[in-house]
Design a protein around this motif. Structure first.
Motif, PDB file in Angstrom:
ATOM      1  N   ALA A 154       3.248  -6.227  -4.242  1.00  0.00           N
ATOM      2  CA  ALA A 154       3.870  -6.397  -2.927  1.00  0.00           C
ATOM      3  C   ALA A 154       4.127  -7.877  -2.677  1.00  0.00           C
ATOM      4  CB  ALA A 154       2.965  -5.823  -1.848  1.00  0.00           C
ATOM      5  N   ARG A 155       5.151  -8.150  -1.888  1.00  0.00           N
ATOM      6  CA  ARG A 155       5.478  -9.547  -1.593  1.00  0.00           C
ATOM      7  C   ARG A 155       4.613 -10.093  -0.462  1.00  0.00           C
ATOM      8  NH1 ARG A 155      11.490  -9.105  -0.222  1.00  0.00           N
ATOM      9  NH2 ARG A 155      11.173 -11.277   0.341  1.00  0.00           N
ATOM     10  N   PRO A 156       4.323 -11.381  -0.529  1.00  0.00           N
ATOM     11  CA  PRO A 156       3.640 -12.013   0.604  1.00  0.00           C
ATOM     12  C   PRO A 156       4.464 -11.797   1.871  1.00  0.00           C
ATOM     13  CG  PRO A 156       3.840 -13.531  -1.239  1.00  0.00           C
ATOM     14  CD  PRO A 156       4.659 -12.331  -1.584  1.00  0.00           C
ATOM     15  N   ASN A 157       3.805 -11.730   2.980  1.00  0.00           N
ATOM     16  CA  ASN A 157       4.458 -11.587   4.287  1.00  0.00           C
ATOM     17  C   ASN A 157       5.152 -10.239   4.482  1.00  0.00           C
ATOM     18  OD1 ASN A 157       3.860 -14.283   5.151  1.00  0.00           O
ATOM     19  ND2 ASN A 157       5.475 -14.980   3.779  1.00  0.00           N
ATOM     20  N   SER A 158       4.864  -9.281   3.615  1.00  0.00           N
ATOM     21  CA  SER A 158       5.533  -8.000   3.777  1.00  0.00           C
ATOM     22  C   SER A 158       4.632  -6.979   4.473  1.00  0.00           C
ATOM     23  CB  SER A 158       5.990  -7.467   2.414  1.00  0.00           C
ATOM     24  OG  SER A 158       4.875  -7.086   1.633  1.00  0.00           O
ATOM     25  N   GLY A 159       3.474  -7.430   4.945  1.00  0.00           N
ATOM     26  CA  GLY A 159       2.623  -6.521   5.700  1.00  0.00           C
ATOM     27  C   GLY A 159       1.751  -5.624   4.850  1.00  0.00           C
ATOM     28  N   ALA A 160       1.681  -5.902   3.543  1.00  0.00           N
ATOM     29  CA  ALA A 160       0.808  -5.107   2.670  1.00  0.00           C
ATOM     30  C   ALA A 160      -0.622  -5.639   2.744  1.00  0.00           C
ATOM     31  CB  ALA A 160       1.332  -5.155   1.237  1.00  0.00           C
TER      32      ALA A 160
ATOM     33  N   VAL B  46       6.049  11.831   8.185  1.00  0.00           N
ATOM     34  CA  VAL B  46       5.689  11.274   6.888  1.00  0.00           C
ATOM     35  C   VAL B  46       5.353   9.800   7.087  1.00  0.00           C
ATOM     36  CG1 VAL B  46       6.621  10.683   4.616  1.00  0.00           C
ATOM     37  CG2 VAL B  46       7.049  12.945   5.608  1.00  0.00           C
ATOM     38  N   TYR B  47       4.082   9.501   7.091  1.00  0.00           N
ATOM     39  CA  TYR B  47       3.626   8.119   7.330  1.00  0.00           C
ATOM     40  C   TYR B  47       3.455   7.409   5.996  1.00  0.00           C
ATOM     41  CZ  TYR B  47       2.616   9.518  12.162  1.00  0.00           C
ATOM     42  OH  TYR B  47       2.716   9.955  13.464  1.00  0.00           O
ATOM     43  N   ALA B  48       4.224   6.367   5.803  1.00  0.00           N
ATOM     44  CA  ALA B  48       4.166   5.621   4.541  1.00  0.00           C
ATOM     45  C   ALA B  48       4.595   4.209   4.862  1.00  0.00           C
ATOM     46  CB  ALA B  48       5.093   6.259   3.508  1.00  0.00           C
ATOM     47  N   THR B  49       3.618   3.339   5.055  1.00  0.00           N
ATOM     48  CA  THR B  49       3.890   2.001   5.597  1.00  0.00           C
ATOM     49  C   THR B  49       4.089   0.939   4.537  1.00  0.00           C
ATOM     50  OG1 THR B  49       1.567   1.408   5.588  1.00  0.00           O
ATOM     51  CG2 THR B  49       2.394   2.520   7.555  1.00  0.00           C
ATOM     52  N   GLY B  50       3.749   1.251   3.299  1.00  0.00           N
ATOM     53  CA  GLY B  50       3.721   0.194   2.293  1.00  0.00           C
ATOM     54  C   GLY B  50       2.426  -0.597   2.321  1.00  0.00           C
ATOM     55  N   ASN B  51       1.553  -0.307   3.279  1.00  0.00           N
ATOM     56  CA  ASN B  51       0.231  -0.954   3.327  1.00  0.00           C
ATOM     57  C   ASN B  51      -0.811   0.087   2.912  1.00  0.00           C
ATOM     58  OD1 ASN B  51      -2.450  -1.419   4.701  1.00  0.00           O
ATOM     59  ND2 ASN B  51      -1.463  -3.408   5.048  1.00  0.00           N
ATOM     60  N   ILE B  52      -1.510  -0.190   1.848  1.00  0.00           N
ATOM     61  CA  ILE B  52      -2.370   0.821   1.271  1.00  0.00           C
ATOM     62  C   ILE B  52      -3.550   1.190   2.172  1.00  0.00           C
ATOM     63  CG2 ILE B  52      -3.889  -0.736   0.017  1.00  0.00           C
ATOM     64  CD1 ILE B  52      -3.724   1.122  -2.331  1.00  0.00           C
ATOM     65  N   GLY B  53      -3.998   0.236   2.974  1.00  0.00           N
ATOM     66  CA  GLY B  53      -5.092   0.532   3.893  1.00  0.00           C
ATOM     67  C   GLY B  53      -4.636   1.493   4.983  1.00  0.00           C
ATOM     68  N   ALA B  54      -3.499   1.165   5.581  1.00  0.00           N
ATOM     69  CA  ALA B  54      -2.962   2.041   6.627  1.00  0.00           C
ATOM     70  C   ALA B  54      -2.662   3.417   6.052  1.00  0.00           C
ATOM     71  CB  ALA B  54      -1.695   1.420   7.221  1.00  0.00           C
ATOM     72  N   ASP B  55      -2.119   3.444   4.841  1.00  0.00           N
ATOM     73  CA  ASP B  55      -1.738   4.735   4.260  1.00  0.00           C
ATOM     74  C   ASP B  55      -2.949   5.587   3.903  1.00  0.00           C
ATOM     75  OD1 ASP B  55       0.852   3.947   4.607  1.00  0.00           O
ATOM     76  OD2 ASP B  55       1.350   3.798   2.484  1.00  0.00           O
TER      77      ASP B  55
ATOM     78  N   PHE C  87       4.138  11.821  -1.523  1.00  0.00           N
ATOM     79  CA  PHE C  87       5.299  11.587  -2.385  1.00  0.00           C
ATOM     80  C   PHE C  87       6.000  10.274  -1.968  1.00  0.00           C
ATOM     81  CE2 PHE C  87       9.553  13.845  -3.752  1.00  0.00           C
ATOM     82  CZ  PHE C  87       9.658  13.002  -4.837  1.00  0.00           C
ATOM     83  N   PHE C  88       6.260  10.114  -0.696  1.00  0.00           N
ATOM     84  CA  PHE C  88       6.933   8.883  -0.271  1.00  0.00           C
ATOM     85  C   PHE C  88       6.031   7.658  -0.412  1.00  0.00           C
ATOM     86  CE2 PHE C  88      11.260   9.535   1.078  1.00  0.00           C
ATOM     87  CZ  PHE C  88      11.359  10.917   1.054  1.00  0.00           C
ATOM     88  N   GLN C  89       4.743   7.831  -0.169  1.00  0.00           N
ATOM     89  CA  GLN C  89       3.839   6.704  -0.416  1.00  0.00           C
ATOM     90  C   GLN C  89       3.856   6.315  -1.897  1.00  0.00           C
ATOM     91  OE1 GLN C  89      -0.135   7.387   1.089  1.00  0.00           O
ATOM     92  NE2 GLN C  89       0.575   7.669   3.207  1.00  0.00           N
ATOM     93  N   ALA C  90       3.872   7.307  -2.763  1.00  0.00           N
ATOM     94  CA  ALA C  90       3.890   7.029  -4.209  1.00  0.00           C
ATOM     95  C   ALA C  90       5.166   6.283  -4.590  1.00  0.00           C
ATOM     96  CB  ALA C  90       3.780   8.340  -4.994  1.00  0.00           C
ATOM     97  N   MET C  91       6.288   6.724  -4.037  1.00  0.00           N
ATOM     98  CA  MET C  91       7.558   6.060  -4.381  1.00  0.00           C
ATOM     99  C   MET C  91       7.598   4.621  -3.895  1.00  0.00           C
ATOM    100  SD  MET C  91      10.507   8.953  -4.006  1.00  0.00           S
ATOM    101  CE  MET C  91      10.082   9.562  -2.361  1.00  0.00           C
TER     102      MET C  91
END
Lengths: 274, 274, 274, 274, 274, 274
Positions: free
Chosen positions: D263-269, A132-141, A43-47
């Motif tokens: 996602a923005r550049p430099n935001s770790g995505a 709840v792990y949600a980094t904003g990085n799709i690979g990590a998530d 849920f948080f990753q989706a948001m």
């Protein structure tokens, strides 16, 4: 926006209520391997999902499914608590079987929840949302999600072995199946994005001049009395295809002795430190 | 058994101490993406490792390296706190720059630790050990480790962008490099064990008759108003090579309405519930 | 079973992104007054509901609504983080305004979540599920729910005062309205069950011979130097209509001096205690 | 300022020490339904009380009483631990009764506290102060207090049923009585302030133009397959007398699809998100 | 039993309210160095005290004093929050000074508590009762108490340096004084019991045949590249007068390689581990 | 920098695996009295050590030893879990002995860790790093360390009494010995710095004009019905040699009645409070 229909996602029956098994099942609800965790994580990753909208939809759809898993597991806990003793009787106090059951059950299933499920694990420790792990990085998530489903399926498999109840085995076999799919679904997102070698290193957007590349591909053997273990990690091309694995044996420290000198006046240290 | 040598693993310098950056660096020590977590996670996995002894050695060697990362990060925090104000002066109280610095720093870096590192994250929340994932299943654990290193490298990359200090950038570039290696090293273990398709589903030792296989390969689309997102996860062979992905649209619940009936006497409910 | 549709329950716009306000909004997501708490509280109460099935439906329907509140608040946080600085620039380091903004924002909104919402409160402390109150007693639970909504509306009202953003004010005015309804809805359940006087004392099923009734209706004035405050609580009929309020002034202890005697051998005490 | 006299508020005797019951009693000390919670909640509410000083006095007087409840419960736990085994003997290791007792007791009652009470609940989880609800709003706080006392009396009633010990039953009957009074005392404050209808909505000081009043009085039926449950909450005048309850069936989302874009550049995505 | 009188133990005045200092003061209430901790620690030690009743009285009397410290510190926090902004104004949004103040304050002092004290530390993390150390061993407990008071006086000294407010300095000078006494009072109990050498080792009741005495008096130098530091700890008679300190240089491990062998079937491991 | 060698610091054998004892041993790993705590406490103290470098070396050397203690305790837990039931069998379900064992064991030792150690205490509560006490004041820290070792040796002594296993008794006798040394080693640092009287009050660098010295040497008797207990703390020279102990009987409060007046508009209070 969320909606609800009144039936459970999957049929839950309990042939013989078992308060001890109710306690174990809590791990699948409120444990770090449990359903609250995955529901909230997706849920948080989706948001926070940015980029390909399909991924956001995948996340939200599966978050929604996991909420339904909490629901039927919660019902399973309540059914296992049917008939649990709520008053003490003289004969029970001397009966080792009853005592053993009470000893192995979670007393808060009566004291706090009145014979129903709680958002806690098998030790009665409440779930906390730092998981709840949600980094904003799709690979990590996606790796985090595959990890969560791996832990979940390990747990469901162990629970399956710990019950003889037909209904419980049936419900757990459903969870074992769904966790198989979910493991694959998150790893399939990585495939869709070009596969592991394209995704690595995570984040793959970090410029190489931000990285001390001379330290990027060796296994550091900090073991004093053993050779480094040899394997896929110690030689050959790196998984991202951009380097060659090697081993650095018995490393010497590269840094300084970290002395901080004296304490400052007014910093609350002892006089002898100044 | 552990040993220690007096120098840091990597040289740490800070050109211009910055208490606000000290606060941010704490995330790399005591955050869920930080070094305490990986040190302890690999340590506990090593202590519980069963099967191939090479994996136990890999885990213990890297746990040991991560302890050394805590050490130089801790030194970096202390160096960034050098010169931080320890008494209030009249001019400072009116100076917005000083106020901003104080406002953005962690006051416990003075109040509680006397200008040194703490085992907390960038919000001052202490690390708690529930984040040490060690299941006894090597597949689940390797994914958890790759996840931890992915989060760690995302964090280090973000921190790198948030400082202009040459020394800090150098230190972070080292962490960015080591996290690249560690991501690959854990995934390489999976390669060594036959690759992802052989490892899936995790655990791969669960008998198929414990699993409701009819539910093992479909993506469940719980979204009411959208088609399921299409991709590697929705059709084609499953990643474990044993099934075919599909989509189950607009699912009907398969279970019952979960009514529990009346509350039992003596269970602490209201009379109206009985 | 849960379902999801792709639009938010309520429109969310942010005219001027404000990372500091994003930090404050977190209290409405992951604070004890926030939406995760009520969603989970009503969900667990519903799963354990015994007696009148209408109450279970009320609980589940509203749990589902609260999940939708999390969703739009999460979007509001992300919108407020749009444009937040992700790299440090030389001029910014010296600019007190930028510094103040950075100092007042939650650094983990960048470091950990990549500019999106987290399940934490305004101090960055993760929500923990011990705050899900679900006793199995409908009277206790309805009061707990009204309490949660009271705290929620207090919070939303305070947040409303702390922003000038039209979009944010609009969203908060919706929450203020829904919290009004939810306060009343839970108290209306008590009305439906006969009103407060019929519900009290909670639980109303405890037999009176389990209660030392001579202690049931006096206010105990433990204040040494003041008369007991007079009011509805100090005289007149009790709210449950079964007693008369009174005041017990300057009470003498009724119990014994609680001496435990000596420590036992082998209990790990000092020799001097034995 | 606080003072202490050496006797307990109420006599505590234990006829037959019972280490398992000692574990259960901990819920009344360190559980969310327990005495530490109410003592601290009323204490912090008193310290922040603004407005009518009588309420501050009520709060402080009762906080002081609750501290005395902790004290006699702590003594009760210690008395129940008298005679608990502190060494293992060969016969015990094979005796299922002894084993059951040990299994059902809290081992930290010996290991950590040396046979005395701890500030933990019946699962051994320490109380944490996030459960101290004190909002500065007297309406919200009085509901929170009535809730706490409702939970407390539910717990005491359940504990009463789980012991045959005359002394323990007597002590619990006293708590059951005091919790009856405390429930009423806090609700009586609301009566004193004009009653529930005057207090609602909480806070009653929020200007109506801060509220989207068109959303203030309907029950939102998010259930897809059921009519909304009908009752006091679905039609008729609202409890605050300023509106009319209604039901909103099968709601359509009013908001937008919450897409965040790239996602923005430099935001770790990942690069693929940009 | 506890009692209360309406005046504070010590006069508290604040000349210039300062919301940032309110945040810092919270460490003295809800930090691990704070007053809730010592109040509860002494209270629980008193409830479990066995042996000399004077010690129980000392503990309970001082627990009671510490409750009074919480009370005046809570008032100090509220006074520092007087006048803090509760609404945002257009000019404030652009004023870096106001922004700095808001950024450095704890937003929950408005959002959650309505401008009053909370049971949290300077980072807003709630106090948790696991910090109540009460072992049942009077030697261990007296050291724990002296430790707590040492931490408390370090904190009060640092806070003293961080304010220019005459009232706050006066209040802190009182705490600095009381913490001096309390440090000594707990150490004086050890003197009363024969002094440190008689108390050591703690517990002094453990039979010597439960101890591998050959390991009881050497400092283990685990440093690979340095001689052991020399001092009172490395040679000469031990503090308990029963041994002679020495140093064990460059120790070899005495134990085995801890291999666990293969994983068991049905234990949830991967097939490759079996 | 840290290094590792493959053997344990001390030999660990288990003659008869005992899952219940595995649960108890967890207290020595992840309890507040356990080895994770001391390892991390000494490590963080070492990283923040200012002044005499010998102390930093002492701290780091002993931190390193404690890591090795975690390691062999972790192995001991795993060995005690050998042979624990991983599947339920029909006969077991009815066998009170097996049930008692299962009831008294930690189910997460199978469910979560697959028969190995976890960083949790004997109740299954994870260790949290707020227990790492490191103030930057060497006096406070040495007392904290002696306290930790006192708690540790109390625990090890109690565990020794709770097992009949020769191997476990041998391992615990080693810990009992090392804890004796560590208690003395930290107190010896205080000796080295001039002894307790020179160290007190902690911090000894606080100027006396920051202290209300008239409150520095009396024991405050807050007990209403008892004389103050007499002893080393009530008369005679203070331990720091700078004052004379006395007793202050039946104290009158020195402060004011702490009234906060009315609530401010827009602060979220009820109208009646304004």
């Amino acid at each position: 926006m969320f909606h609800h229909s009144s039936k459970l996602q999957y049929t839950v029956t309990v042939d013989t209520p078992d308060p001890q098994f109710a306690k174990l099942l809590q791990q699948a609800i409120g444990g770090v391997e449990g359903e609250i965790r995955v529901a909230m994580q997706y849920f948080f990753q989706a948001m926070g999902a940015r980029g390909d909208d399909r991924i956001r939809d995948l996340l939200m759809a599966t978050a929604t499914e996991e909420l339904s898993h909490i629901e039927f597991l919660g019902h399973a806990v309540a059914l296992n608590l049917e008939g649990a003793p709520v008053t003490v009787q003289e004969e029970a106090a001397k009966d080792p079987v009853v005592n053993a059951i009470l000893g192995g059950a979670n007393p808060r299933h009566l004291l706090s929840s009145g014979l129903s499920a709680m958002p806690v694990n098998a030790n009665g420790v409440p779930f906390d949302m730092s998981h709840v792990y949600a980094t904003g990085n799709i690979g990590a998530d996606m790796l985090a999600n595959a990890t969560a489903e791996a832990g979940g399926r390990v747990l469901a498999s162990r629970l399956y072995n710990l019950t003889d109840d037909t209904g419980m085995k049936d419900m757990l076999s459903f969870l074992i199946a769904r966790d198989r799919m979910h493991q694959q679904q998150w790893l399939a997102v990585i495939e869709e994005l070009g596969g592991l070698s394209a995704s690595l290193p995570i984040p793959n957007s970090t410029p190489e001049n931000h990285e001390a590349m001379q330290h990027s591909y060796y296994f550091l053997n900090t073991l004093l009395d053993k050779e480094a273990p040899q394997g896929r990690w110690s030689s050959g091309p790196s998984l991202d295809g951009r380097g060659e694995f090697s081993v650095k044996q018995q490393p010497e420290p590269e840094g300084q002795v970290p002395s901080l000198g004296k304490a400052r006046p007014n910093s609350g240290a002892q006089t002898e430190q100044m």
